[in-house]
Write a protein that holds these residues in place. Sequence first.
Motif: not given
Length: 165
Positions: A83-87, A132-134
């Motif tokens: 979820g953090t990644s999606i954010y 955005t990849l990171a």
Amino acid sequence: MTEVLKPGGTSTAVLVRRGLIALTVIGILAAAFELATERHWNGLEQLIPWLALAVLAVATALALIPGGRGVTAARVLALLVLGTSIYGVVDHILVNYNSGALDQRYADTWDTLPLLERWWYATTKTVGPAPTLAPGVLGQTALLLLLATLGRARQPHGPDASHRL
């Protein structure tokens, strides 16, 4: 999952699980290296991925507890990191989109470009400073850990438990 034993008593499922855990650890280390080289610690928001990496490291350790006793907690933590990644991906795209008009190549034409083209430029970092990849790699690493726990439930102690990761 069918357990096919390899010579020496290690099943294919265990080997795949170990490989996924190894890739998870590599992903954590690679993301930490990238954050460190970018000096990604200026302000509270930039500390979020560091916290997510720490949570993912704890989740990985929980997934390694013998007998599968930490699997549920590991999955919950990995989902939080996902979820953090999606954010992070969405936030980075928005930062890039909002800086599109400031880019010297597009300053005069940004508002006239088609909407999808502007979002594409923001997503691919054609405009803006935020990669955005990171944050996506952080999500991929969380998914690897989730995959490593598939078919893995709490196991009773006994002679078969030694063949489990």
